[in-house]
Structures are given as structure tokens and as C-alpha cells.
Design a protein around this motif. Sequence first.
Motif, PDB file in Angstrom:
ATOM      1  N   ALA A 298      -4.948  -1.071  -2.966  1.00 39.48           N
ATOM      2  CA  ALA A 298      -3.611  -1.646  -2.835  1.00 39.48           C
ATOM      3  C   ALA A 298      -2.792  -1.343  -4.081  1.00 39.48           C
ATOM      4  O   ALA A 298      -3.329  -0.941  -5.116  1.00 39.48           O
ATOM      5  CB  ALA A 298      -3.706  -3.156  -2.643  1.00 39.48           C
TER       6      ALA A 298
ATOM      7  N   HIS B 292      -9.884  -1.285   2.982  1.00 40.51           N
ATOM      8  CA  HIS B 292      -9.007  -2.416   3.274  1.00 40.51           C
ATOM      9  C   HIS B 292      -8.632  -2.266   4.742  1.00 40.51           C
ATOM     10  O   HIS B 292      -7.865  -1.374   5.104  1.00 40.51           O
ATOM     11  CB  HIS B 292      -7.754  -2.391   2.407  1.00 40.51           C
TER      12      HIS B 292
ATOM     13  N   ARG C  65      -7.593 -11.517  -3.055  1.00 43.58           N
ATOM     14  CA  ARG C  65      -8.866 -11.541  -2.328  1.00 43.58           C
ATOM     15  C   ARG C  65      -9.403 -12.970  -2.309  1.00 43.58           C
ATOM     16  O   ARG C  65      -9.326 -13.672  -3.317  1.00 43.58           O
ATOM     17  CB  ARG C  65      -9.887 -10.619  -3.006  1.00 43.58           C
TER      18      ARG C  65
ATOM     19  N   ILE D 145      -8.140 -10.427   2.596  1.00 47.17           N
ATOM     20  CA  ILE D 145      -7.049  -9.990   1.735  1.00 47.17           C
ATOM     21  C   ILE D 145      -5.743 -10.579   2.256  1.00 47.17           C
ATOM     22  O   ILE D 145      -5.506 -10.629   3.465  1.00 47.17           O
ATOM     23  CB  ILE D 145      -6.980  -8.444   1.630  1.00 47.17           C
TER      24      ILE D 145
ATOM     25  N   TYR E 201       0.827  -1.201   0.000  1.00 44.07           N
ATOM     26  CA  TYR E 201       0.000   0.000   0.000  1.00 44.07           C
ATOM     27  C   TYR E 201       0.862   1.253   0.000  1.00 44.07           C
ATOM     28  O   TYR E 201       1.861   1.315   0.716  1.00 44.07           O
ATOM     29  CB  TYR E 201      -0.894   0.054   1.250  1.00 44.07           C
TER      30      TYR E 201
ATOM     31  N   VAL F 175     -11.446  -6.702   3.288  1.00 44.07           N
ATOM     32  CA  VAL F 175     -11.861  -5.523   2.526  1.00 44.07           C
ATOM     33  C   VAL F 175     -13.383  -5.440   2.562  1.00 44.07           C
ATOM     34  O   VAL F 175     -14.082  -6.445   2.477  1.00 44.07           O
ATOM     35  CB  VAL F 175     -11.309  -5.545   1.074  1.00 44.07           C
TER      36      VAL F 175
ATOM     37  N   VAL G 227      -6.637  -3.475   7.621  1.00 40.51           N
ATOM     38  CA  VAL G 227      -5.402  -4.254   7.672  1.00 40.51           C
ATOM     39  C   VAL G 227      -4.818  -4.242   9.085  1.00 40.51           C
ATOM     40  O   VAL G 227      -4.759  -3.198   9.735  1.00 40.51           O
ATOM     41  CB  VAL G 227      -4.369  -3.687   6.669  1.00 40.51           C
TER      42      VAL G 227
ATOM     43  N   GLU H 206     -14.087   1.385  -1.097  1.00 37.18           N
ATOM     44  CA  GLU H 206     -13.600   0.224  -0.361  1.00 37.18           C
ATOM     45  C   GLU H 206     -12.804   0.659   0.862  1.00 37.18           C
ATOM     46  O   GLU H 206     -12.212   1.735   0.878  1.00 37.18           O
ATOM     47  CB  GLU H 206     -12.674  -0.645  -1.232  1.00 37.18           C
TER      48      GLU H 206
END
Length: 133
Positions: A74, A120, A81, A94, A56, A106, A122, A118
Motif C-alpha cells: 500500500a 493485499h 492492519r 486491512i 494503492y 492481507v 481488496v 504479501e
Amino acid sequence: MTAAVNKTEEEWRAILSPQQFQVLREKGTERPGTGEYDKHYEEGVYTCGGCGTPLYKSATKFKSGCGWPAFFDAIPGAVNRHEDKTLGMTRTEITCAACGGHLGHVFKGEGFPTPTDERHCVNSVSLKFHEEK
């Protein structure tokens, strides 16, 4: 295209902290609001905490208030995915495209004003930040 990184469970245990191993290799989740990168907004690149693959860019990180680092996209080809039906729900997991390490999930359609609609979500422990030079 991302080069594959293949290691045995023993090799991963030797190079990862116990928390990194639990999240990256066993698909765990760190507690919300505890991660190093949750409120981190420096310029640079976030790489996989396991294999070092760039995942990222800081320009795609945004404040979601969810307790984990959030990105709206990303680096192309860096993240895979997968459908995740654990915990009685269907989500999109992810993972790092190079080593398969679990990053998080995600989510779409939450109303965040991002170009991809979206989030993500993380785990910080799945990442390593590299400052832009």
C-alpha cells in the motif's frame, strides 16, 4: 500522515451504495470474480471508495487469480492492519487509515513473486480508480 475522516452511520449510508456500505462499514465481502477492478490493469491510483484517500498505486497490483484485486504493498501510512478472528480463523484485516473502511485482508507467504511476499486482497467496491495523467 492521513487525515481522519469521521462520519456517522447515517452520513455513510447517504454517500455510499448499499454494497459499498455493507463492505466498507460492515466488513462484508463481495463475491469473487465480480468486482470492477479484479482484472483491471490501467496506470493510476486506487483510492478509498468511501473517503477518497489514496491507498494503492497501480504499479503494486498483480494477477493473483484469487477473484479480487491484489496488491503487494500500500501507499505508506494509507492502510491499517488489525487482527481478525472471525470465521474460525486468524487473518489480518486491512482498513483505510483515514476513515476506517474495510478493504479486505492481507496474506503472507503464498509464494507470489512480489517484493513483499504479501497479497493485499481488496474488495473492488472498497476502491475507486483514478487514471494517471
